[in-house]
Design a protein around this motif. Structure first.
Motif, short mmCIF file in Angstrom:
data_model
loop_
_atom_site.label_atom_id
_atom_site.label_comp_id
_atom_site.label_asym_id
_atom_site.label_seq_id
_atom_site.Cartn_x
_atom_site.Cartn_y
_atom_site.Cartn_z
N LYS B 342 0.84 -1.18 0.00
CA LYS B 342 0.00 0.00 0.00
C LYS B 342 0.88 1.23 0.00
O LYS B 342 1.91 1.27 0.65
N ILE B 343 0.46 2.22 -0.73
CA ILE B 343 1.24 3.45 -0.75
C ILE B 343 0.34 4.61 -0.38
O ILE B 343 -0.87 4.57 -0.57
N HIS B 344 0.94 5.62 0.18
CA HIS B 344 0.17 6.77 0.65
C HIS B 344 0.68 8.00 -0.07
O HIS B 344 1.76 8.49 0.19
N MET B 345 -0.12 8.47 -1.00
CA MET B 345 0.28 9.58 -1.86
C MET B 345 0.24 10.90 -1.12
O MET B 345 -0.70 11.16 -0.37
N SER B 346 1.25 11.72 -1.37
CA SER B 346 1.16 13.09 -0.89
C SER B 346 1.90 13.98 -1.88
O SER B 346 2.55 13.49 -2.81
N GLU B 347 1.78 15.27 -1.69
CA GLU B 347 2.41 16.21 -2.61
C GLU B 347 3.88 16.38 -2.21
O GLU B 347 4.18 16.80 -1.09
N PRO B 381 7.68 21.03 -11.09
CA PRO B 381 6.43 20.95 -10.35
C PRO B 381 6.48 19.81 -9.32
O PRO B 381 7.28 18.89 -9.44
N THR B 382 5.61 19.89 -8.31
CA THR B 382 5.55 18.81 -7.32
C THR B 382 4.85 17.60 -7.94
O THR B 382 4.08 17.73 -8.89
N VAL B 383 5.14 16.43 -7.35
CA VAL B 383 4.52 15.20 -7.85
C VAL B 383 3.66 14.58 -6.75
O VAL B 383 3.79 14.94 -5.58
N ALA B 384 2.78 13.66 -7.17
CA ALA B 384 2.02 12.88 -6.20
C ALA B 384 2.74 11.56 -6.03
O ALA B 384 2.85 10.79 -6.98
N ALA B 385 3.25 11.29 -4.84
CA ALA B 385 4.03 10.06 -4.66
C ALA B 385 4.07 9.65 -3.19
O ALA B 385 3.73 10.44 -2.30
N ASP B 386 4.45 8.41 -2.98
CA ASP B 386 4.63 7.89 -1.63
C ASP B 386 6.11 8.05 -1.27
O ASP B 386 6.98 7.49 -1.94
N LEU B 387 6.37 8.83 -0.26
CA LEU B 387 7.75 9.21 0.07
C LEU B 387 8.64 8.00 0.37
O LEU B 387 9.72 7.85 -0.20
N ASN B 388 8.16 7.11 1.24
CA ASN B 388 9.01 5.99 1.65
C ASN B 388 9.39 5.08 0.50
O ASN B 388 10.56 4.80 0.26
N GLU B 470 4.93 1.87 -10.62
CA GLU B 470 3.62 1.73 -11.25
C GLU B 470 2.50 1.87 -10.23
O GLU B 470 1.42 2.35 -10.55
N SER B 471 2.76 1.46 -9.00
CA SER B 471 1.76 1.69 -7.93
C SER B 471 1.59 3.18 -7.67
O SER B 471 0.53 3.62 -7.22
N THR B 503 -7.91 13.44 -3.99
CA THR B 503 -8.81 13.84 -2.91
C THR B 503 -10.11 13.05 -2.99
O THR B 503 -10.70 12.72 -1.97
N ALA B 504 -10.53 12.69 -4.22
CA ALA B 504 -11.77 11.93 -4.36
C ALA B 504 -11.63 10.52 -3.81
O ALA B 504 -12.56 9.98 -3.23
N HIS B 505 -10.46 9.93 -3.97
CA HIS B 505 -10.29 8.53 -3.55
C HIS B 505 -9.58 8.38 -2.22
O HIS B 505 -9.31 7.28 -1.79
N GLY B 506 -9.21 9.49 -1.61
CA GLY B 506 -8.38 9.39 -0.43
C GLY B 506 -6.96 9.18 -0.88
O GLY B 506 -6.69 8.86 -2.03
N ALA B 507 -6.03 9.34 0.05
CA ALA B 507 -4.63 9.38 -0.36
C ALA B 507 -4.00 8.01 -0.49
O ALA B 507 -2.82 7.83 -0.26
N ASN B 508 -4.79 7.00 -0.81
CA ASN B 508 -4.12 5.73 -1.12
C ASN B 508 -4.33 5.39 -2.58
O ASN B 508 -5.03 6.08 -3.30
#
Lengths: 127, 529
Positions: B342-347, B381-388, B470-471, B503-508
């Motif tokens: 599972k990944i947790h997307m953030s800016e 620009p910033t990306v949407a990604a899981d930091l870890n 890809e995730s 935001t629509a799907h939550g940050a996963n």
């Protein structure tokens, strides 16, 4: 608040001693408990500024301790910060549950005592 | 007609059968008898009243109106009190018939008489009722046994036979309590003798919830669960079941649960998964101490070591860090393989991701005499990604570049915008790869034939890197010229292009990733595949 007292709940002797040594050198008052039951009792009896909590513990798991301290209607340790320190790859659900009730969730193998102290210092300055 | 009856005769016969069956119902007695008893009492009372009135009229021919009213009221009171008296007198009869109806198993609107009611003790009636219940119990066992012999040519002791099957059978009464469980059923008995099903439902609904729902909505229903464990992972005696429940409202055993033990089939797979998590836990313990003390000693001995010794320290630290990274790769690959990554997307900026590994990477490069040139433009620009996980990907690519390049070589890390994505490229000028190797590069455990001899590695890094990228909604590519070096490029979606979806799907990553990565990774929420 100035962080002074730290409780370590950790069953691995080498890891526990390593944290105790570094944190004491850095000037903190450190108590170290090896099993989950003693850890829970200590956390309830004395208001620590920071609690370093392992997950895989004898007697009582870290997740259980955290649930008792923070999971009920009332936060039993309102003035303490809790950092979960684990090497165990927990299932997503239990990890999220612990993160929810903790102020930090770190993989021990990724954190050296020096980094741990910098994390605690950052907490202290409220950042 | 083969049996000699005409159709009409047979219909009559069936009718009579049906009628006599109804006639034989015990619950018909009480309403019928009560009606009759009330009628008799009322009739007698009316007769007496009529006689009295007749006598009054004969003796006093001119009765005043007030007296007539009085007589009417008294008559009504007399009728009412006789009904009440009849009820009181008839109660034992009512209770006895109701008790008999219940022990016969017939439907009855009346509750069965409760032996502990003080009424029965006061009236010395308790022994009578008790006798009925006792007889019924003895008779019930006998009847059940008789039925078994009657229905089967060979006499079978069903209970003992059920204890021989591997399939667990559990029956619950309407209150949800276990009324029967055979030997194979995973049932826990607590100190008070209370039995509970020993099953851990980590899926919705649990068996209790499902049955609760049924009680409110259904008369007959069935449901099945796959791969339900009796105990937590790691506990002794853990079994895995496929569970089937059939529900029949109103039955004494309202729910019949069949548990098919599939441990042999499910366990090996389960063991593998647990093995990796536990092995990683064990490996990480010593690594924690090694990394921790290396860091500590490196600081504390800084002014006591000479240049050569300091370099040895750097190599120790780099090696320990690498080991830690490999364990993370193994854990991630195991999570991914069981669809649990599972990944947790953030800016984030690409700089944020690199920042977390910068010190480690620089140290690795220096320790192996490589130049690491990182050039991440400010205006990206910033990306949407899981930091870890993305920092692990970057570390894998840079580590590979270090491994597959030559002493004194330069590794370049650059970034640029391409459409809706930010691309990051890690380039080395090392040994490179032939085209046929590239095709297999992202497979698990694949390593180039040449590199196998010269460099160590698990061959899992690129596999998990592709999975993670890809995730995160990006792509990973490689260009390589044998003898001249390779360049790996991964892309991540620009934050502003996916912010709405996030935001629509939550940050996963669940729905979001499925649409953006060719469906390569499906529903991570499901543990089972």
């Amino acid at each position: 608040m100035a962080i002074k007292s730290i409780l370590i709940i950790e069953d691995d002797r080498f890891i526990g001693e390593m944290y105790v040594r570094s944190l004491k050198k850095a000037g903190y008052d450190v108590d170290w408990m090896v099993d989950g039951n003693d850890g829970l009792i200590a956390a309830r009896n004395k208001p620590y500024d920071v609690i370093l909590l392992d997950v895989m513990l004898p007697e009582r798991r870290g997740s259980e301790i955290l649930q008792i301290l923070r999971g009920g209607a009332q936060d039993l340790i309102p003035n303490s910060k809790v950092i979960v320190l684990t090497n165990f790859d927990q299932a997503e659900e239990s990890r999220l549950a612990m993160e929810h009730n903790a102020d930090g969730y770190l993989i021990k193998a990724e954190i050296t005592p020096k980094k741990l102290i910098s994390v605690i210092e950052k907490m202290d300055t409220g950042r | 007609m083969d049996n000699g009856y005409t159709k009409r005769q047979r219909e009559r016969y069936v009718e009579v059968e049906k009628k006599s069956a109804e006639d034989e119902q015990l619950n018909r007695f009480w309403p019928h008898y009560r009606r009759k008893a009330r009628f008799v009492v009322l009739l007698a009372q009316t007769l007496v009243c009529a006689l009295i009135i007749a006598v009054i009229v004969i003796v006093y021919p001119t009765v005043p109106l007030e007296a007539w009213l009085l007589i009417a009221v008294i008559t009504l009171i007399a009728l009412a009190s006789s009904i009440i008296a009849a009820n009181v007198i008839l109660r034992p009869l009512k209770d006895l018939s109701s008790a008999l109806t219940h022990v016969a198993g017939e439907q009855s609107p009346l509750p069965p008489p409760n032996l502990n009611d003080s009424y029965y003790t006061r009236n010395q009636m308790r022994p009578l009722l008790k006798l009925i219940y006792d007889l019924a119990m003895a008779e019930g066992d006998g009847a059940a046994a008789k039925e078994d012999t009657a229905s089967d040519a060979v006499s079978i002791d069903v209970k003992s036979e059920l204890n021989h099957t591997q399939t667990g059978i559990v029956m619950l009464n309407p209150a949800g309590e276990i009324v029967y469980a055979n030997k194979s059923a995973p049932v826990h008995i607590d100190a008070n003798g209370k039995k509970t099903l020993e099953l851990i439902f980590d899926v919705d609904p649990s068996i209790e919830d499902w049955l609760k729902e049924r009680g409110e909505h259904d008369i007959h229903a069935e449901h099945s669960w796959r791969r339900i464990a009796s105990k937590l992972t790691g506990e002794e005696g853990r079994r895995l079941y496929d569970v089937f429940v059939s529900y029949e409202k109103g039955s004494q055993a309202e729910a019949v649960i069949s548990l098919f033990d599939r441990t042999d089939e499910y366990q090996p797979e389960d063991d593998d998964l647990d093995f990796i998590a536990f092995a990683a836990h064990e490996l990480r313990g010593p690594i924690t101490v090694i990394r921790g003390y290396l860091d500590t000693l490196n600081d504390e001995l800084a002014d006591k070591t000479d240049g050569d010794q300091r370099e040895l320290f750097q190599r120790l630290i780099v090696s320990a860090n690498r080991l830690s990274g490999y364990i993370n790769n193994i854990l991630n690959a195991s999570r991914f393989d069981r669809r649990h990554l599972k990944i947790h997307m953030s800016e984030l900026s690409i700089g944020d991701i690199y920042e977390t590994i910068a010190d480690d990477m620089q140290m690795r490069a220096v320790a192996q005499q490589r130049m690491l040139a990182v050039d991440l433009p400010d205006g990206l620009p910033t990306v949407a990604a899981d930091l870890n996980s993305m920092s692990e990907v970057m570390a894998n690519l840079i580590d590979n570049a270090i491994k597959y390049s030559n002493d004194g070589g330069t590794i370049e890390v650059t970034a640029n915008v391409n459409g809706d994505f930010v691309e990051v490229t890690v380039t080395d000028h090392g040994i490179g790869m032939p085209a046929n190797v590239i095709a297999n590069l992202f497979h698990k455990f694949y390593r180039s034939h040449r590199s196998r001899e010269t460099v160590a590695g698990t061959g899992i890094g690129l596999y998990i890197s592709k999975a993670i990228v890809e995730s995160n909604g990006g792509k990973i590519n490689v260009k390589s010229v044998e003898g001249h070096g390779s360049s790996f490029t991964f892309s991540l979606p620009i934050y502003s292009t996916v912010a709405n979806k996030l935001t629509a799907h939550g940050a996963n990553n669940q729905d979001f990733v499925e649409h953006s990565s060719d469906g390569w990774i499906k529903n991570h929420g499901a543990f089972r595949g």
